[in-house]
Motif scaffolding. Structure first.
Motif, PDB file in Angstrom:
ATOM      1  N   ASP A   1      91.905  38.942  46.442  1.00  0.00           N
ATOM      2  CA  ASP A   1      90.808  38.042  46.117  1.00  0.00           C
ATOM      3  C   ASP A   1      89.725  38.141  47.194  1.00  0.00           C
ATOM      4  OD1 ASP A   1      89.127  35.995  45.508  1.00  0.00           O
ATOM      5  OD2 ASP A   1      90.692  34.444  45.366  1.00  0.00           O
TER       6      ASP A   1
ATOM      7  N   ALA B   1      80.134  43.218  44.428  1.00  0.00           N
ATOM      8  CA  ALA B   1      79.735  43.727  43.105  1.00  0.00           C
ATOM      9  C   ALA B   1      80.266  42.851  41.976  1.00  0.00           C
ATOM     10  CB  ALA B   1      80.207  45.171  42.957  1.00  0.00           C
ATOM     11  N   ILE B   2      80.593  41.600  42.316  1.00  0.00           N
ATOM     12  CA  ILE B   2      81.025  40.644  41.276  1.00  0.00           C
ATOM     13  C   ILE B   2      79.745  40.109  40.639  1.00  0.00           C
ATOM     14  CG2 ILE B   2      82.227  38.480  40.821  1.00  0.00           C
ATOM     15  CD1 ILE B   2      83.652  38.877  43.569  1.00  0.00           C
TER      16      ILE B   2
ATOM     17  N   ILE C   1      83.706  44.828  47.033  1.00  0.00           N
ATOM     18  CA  ILE C   1      84.485  43.794  46.343  1.00  0.00           C
ATOM     19  C   ILE C   1      84.035  43.710  44.888  1.00  0.00           C
ATOM     20  CG2 ILE C   1      85.052  41.339  46.292  1.00  0.00           C
ATOM     21  CD1 ILE C   1      84.491  41.284  49.329  1.00  0.00           C
ATOM     22  N   GLY C   2      84.979  43.950  43.971  1.00  0.00           N
ATOM     23  CA  GLY C   2      84.646  43.945  42.544  1.00  0.00           C
ATOM     24  C   GLY C   2      84.479  45.370  42.062  1.00  0.00           C
TER      25      GLY C   2
ATOM     26  N   ASP D   1      89.757  44.521  44.329  1.00  0.00           N
ATOM     27  CA  ASP D   1      89.547  43.815  43.061  1.00  0.00           C
ATOM     28  C   ASP D   1      90.774  42.944  42.777  1.00  0.00           C
ATOM     29  OD1 ASP D   1      87.472  44.499  40.444  1.00  0.00           O
ATOM     30  OD2 ASP D   1      89.261  43.304  40.049  1.00  0.00           O
ATOM     31  N   LEU D   2      90.542  41.854  42.046  1.00  0.00           N
ATOM     32  CA  LEU D   2      91.647  40.989  41.629  1.00  0.00           C
ATOM     33  C   LEU D   2      92.551  41.716  40.647  1.00  0.00           C
ATOM     34  CD1 LEU D   2      89.902  37.589  40.716  1.00  0.00           C
ATOM     35  CD2 LEU D   2      91.558  37.960  42.562  1.00  0.00           C
ATOM     36  N   ASP D   3      91.928  42.611  39.886  1.00  0.00           N
ATOM     37  CA  ASP D   3      92.599  43.268  38.772  1.00  0.00           C
ATOM     38  C   ASP D   3      93.292  44.560  39.253  1.00  0.00           C
ATOM     39  OD1 ASP D   3      93.205  44.717  36.499  1.00  0.00           O
ATOM     40  OD2 ASP D   3      91.354  44.195  35.450  1.00  0.00           O
TER      41      ASP D   3
ATOM     42  N   ARG E   1      82.078  48.543  36.454  1.00  0.00           N
ATOM     43  CA  ARG E   1      81.369  49.828  36.432  1.00  0.00           C
ATOM     44  C   ARG E   1      80.446  49.957  37.633  1.00  0.00           C
ATOM     45  NH1 ARG E   1      79.266  48.491  30.725  1.00  0.00           N
ATOM     46  NH2 ARG E   1      79.567  46.542  31.815  1.00  0.00           N
ATOM     47  N   PHE E   2      79.755  48.872  37.952  1.00  0.00           N
ATOM     48  CA  PHE E   2      78.790  48.893  39.058  1.00  0.00           C
ATOM     49  C   PHE E   2      79.499  49.109  40.403  1.00  0.00           C
ATOM     50  CE2 PHE E   2      76.313  46.392  42.210  1.00  0.00           C
ATOM     51  CZ  PHE E   2      75.172  47.153  42.215  1.00  0.00           C
TER      52      PHE E   2
ATOM     53  N   ALA F   1      82.139  32.994  42.552  1.00  0.00           N
ATOM     54  CA  ALA F   1      82.948  33.952  43.333  1.00  0.00           C
ATOM     55  C   ALA F   1      82.032  34.867  44.151  1.00  0.00           C
ATOM     56  CB  ALA F   1      83.834  34.768  42.398  1.00  0.00           C
TER      57      ALA F   1
HETATM   58  P1  ATP Z   1      80.357  45.803  35.433  1.00  0.00           P
HETATM   59  O1  ATP Z   1      79.177  45.196  34.776  1.00  0.00           O
HETATM   60  O2  ATP Z   1      80.071  46.308  36.818  1.00  0.00           O
HETATM   61  O3  ATP Z   1      81.135  46.768  34.619  1.00  0.00           O
HETATM   62  P2  ATP Z   1      82.021  43.548  34.819  1.00  0.00           P
HETATM   63  O4  ATP Z   1      81.288  43.386  33.545  1.00  0.00           O
HETATM   64  O5  ATP Z   1      83.526  43.694  34.772  1.00  0.00           O
HETATM   65  O6  ATP Z   1      81.394  44.649  35.719  1.00  0.00           O
HETATM   66  P3  ATP Z   1      82.181  41.240  36.520  1.00  0.00           P
HETATM   67  O7  ATP Z   1      82.744  40.233  35.606  1.00  0.00           O
HETATM   68  O8  ATP Z   1      81.113  40.796  37.394  1.00  0.00           O
HETATM   69  O9  ATP Z   1      81.542  42.412  35.769  1.00  0.00           O
HETATM   70  O10 ATP Z   1      83.388  41.803  37.389  1.00  0.00           O
HETATM   71  C1  ATP Z   1      83.281  42.843  38.270  1.00  0.00           C
HETATM   72  C2  ATP Z   1      84.635  43.041  38.898  1.00  0.00           C
HETATM   73  O11 ATP Z   1      84.829  42.028  39.900  1.00  0.00           O
HETATM   74  C3  ATP Z   1      85.803  42.921  37.943  1.00  0.00           C
HETATM   75  O12 ATP Z   1      86.592  44.099  38.016  1.00  0.00           O
HETATM   76  C4  ATP Z   1      86.563  41.695  38.434  1.00  0.00           C
HETATM   77  O13 ATP Z   1      87.979  41.828  38.269  1.00  0.00           O
HETATM   78  C5  ATP Z   1      86.182  41.656  39.896  1.00  0.00           C
HETATM   79  N1  ATP Z   1      86.302  40.336  40.518  1.00  0.00           N
HETATM   80  C6  ATP Z   1      85.915  39.137  40.010  1.00  0.00           C
HETATM   81  N2  ATP Z   1      86.202  38.139  40.865  1.00  0.00           N
HETATM   82  C7  ATP Z   1      86.784  38.724  41.952  1.00  0.00           C
HETATM   83  C8  ATP Z   1      87.316  38.245  43.191  1.00  0.00           C
HETATM   84  N3  ATP Z   1      87.304  36.951  43.493  1.00  0.00           N
HETATM   85  N4  ATP Z   1      87.834  39.132  44.063  1.00  0.00           N
HETATM   86  C9  ATP Z   1      87.849  40.463  43.784  1.00  0.00           C
HETATM   87  N5  ATP Z   1      87.374  40.971  42.633  1.00  0.00           N
HETATM   88  C10 ATP Z   1      86.851  40.124  41.734  1.00  0.00           C
END
Ligand code: ATP
Length: 225
Positions: A54, A75-76, A10-11, A34-36, A14-15, A82
Motif C-alpha cells: 500500500d 501514478a494512482i 506507486i500504482g 501496487d496493491l494488486d 497503464r500509466f 490515496a
Molecule cells: P491507468 O489509467 O493508468 O491504466 P487505472 O485506470 O487502473 O490506471 P487507477 O485506478 O488510478 O487507474 O489505478 C492505478 C493503479 O494504482 C492500479 O493498479 C491500482 O491497483 C493502484 N493503486 C491504487 N491505490 C493504491 C495504493 N494505495 N497503493 C498502491 N497502489 C495503488
C-alpha cells in the motif's frame, strides 16, 4: 544517461507501468509498487524490484527503503484520496522530487497545493495528443507548447518521399509558421537538417509549428490518397 537514480513508482496501471518500464529502460533503478499482486507480477523483470503493498502506508514505504530514493512517481489516478495521501507521505519521509498524476482539475489543484514538483494531467495531455493525431495519422507524437503551437513527430507520408524539405512549406526563413528541427533516418538523427535534403520512405521528421498551418499542409498533401 546523465546519472542513475532510484525512483519509486506507486500504482501500476497503464500509466504507472509505462513510466516504470521507461525509467528502467533509460537505466534508472526502479521500485514498482501496487496493491494488486497481478500488476506486480506482470511487471516483474521489467523493473529493478516490484512489490505488492500500500503506497499510502508510511510503514510500508519506510520498510522498502523509499526514504533514500531520489524521486517518486504517484501514478494512482481514480482514488484521489490515496493519491494525495501517498504524496503527503512521500514528502514526509523526505522525497524532494515527487511527480504525480492528476485525473482532473480538482485533483491537480490538490496536488499543486501540496507542493508536488510535477503534476501530469493524464487525461488532458492524452486527449490533446490523440486530438492532434486523429485527422493527421502521420503525426505520431505531439507536445503542445501553447494552445495553438506544438512540436510534432511526423512519419513522412508517401507524398513527401523524394521531395526536398524546403518544397513542403514547413521550413524557411525566420518568421515562418514552422521549422523542421530534426530528421531521423534509420538509426541516424540529423539536427536542423539541410532544407535541400530529399526525404526518403521511412523518414521521421520533428517539426515545431502552428497547429493549423501544419495540419493544412498535411491535409492538402495527403488528401488524394
Ligand atoms: P491507468 O489509467 O493508468 O491504466 P487505472 O485506470 O487502473 O490506471 P487507477 O485506478 O488510478 O487507474 O489505478 C492505478 C493503479 O494504482 C492500479 O493498479 C491500482 O491497483 C493502484 N493503486 C491504487 N491505490 C493504491 C495504493 N494505495 N497503493 C498502491 N497502489 C495503488
Amino acid at each position: 544517461m546523465a546519472e542513475k537514480s532510484n525512483v519509486a513508482v506507486i500504482g501500476l496501471g497503464r500509466f504507472g507501468s509505462s513510466i516504470a518500464r521507461s525509467l528502467y529502460n533509460i537505466g534508472h533503478d526502479v521500485l514498482a509498487i501496487d496493491l494488486d499482486e497481478s500488476k506486480v507480477h506482470d511487471i516483474m523483470g521489467q523493473v529493478t524490484h516490484s512489490v505488492a503493498g500500500d503506497g499510502t502506508n508510511e510503514g510500508v514505504l519506510r520498510e522498502l527503503g523509499v526514504e533514500a530514493y531520489d524521486a517518486a512517481v504517484v501514478a494512482i489516478g481514480s482514488d484521489i484520496v490515496a493519491s494525495v495521501m501517498a504524496c503527503v507521505i512521500l514528502q514526509t519521509i523526505g522525497i524532494s522530487n515527487v511527480v504525480a498524476r492528476a485525473n482532473n482539475e480538482t485533483h491537480g489543484n490538490a496536488l499543486h497545493k501540496l507542493g508536488v514538483n510535477r503534476i501530469v494531467h493524464t487525461e488532458k495531455e492524452m486527449g490533446n495528443r490523440v486530438a492532434h493525431s486523429l485527422f493527421t495519422p502521420e503525426v505520431e507524437q505531439y507536445v503542445g507548447l501553447t494552445p495553438d503551437f506544438g512540436v510534432n513527430v511526423i512519419r513522412v507520408p508517401i507524398e513527401w518521399v523524394e521531395k526536398p524539405i524546403k518544397g513542403l512549406g514547413l521550413s524557411g526563413p525566420r518568421g515562418k509558421k514552422s521549422a523542421v528541427l530534426a530528421l531521423k533516418r534509420g538509426k541516424d538523427v540529423f539536427l536542423s537538417p539541410d532544407t535541400d535534403e530529399h526525404l526518403k520512405s521511412g523518414d521521421v521528421i520533428v517539426v515545431a509549428g502552428k497547429d493549423d498551418h501544419l495540419s493544412d499542409i498535411l491535409k492538402n498533401d495527403t488528401s488524394n490518397k
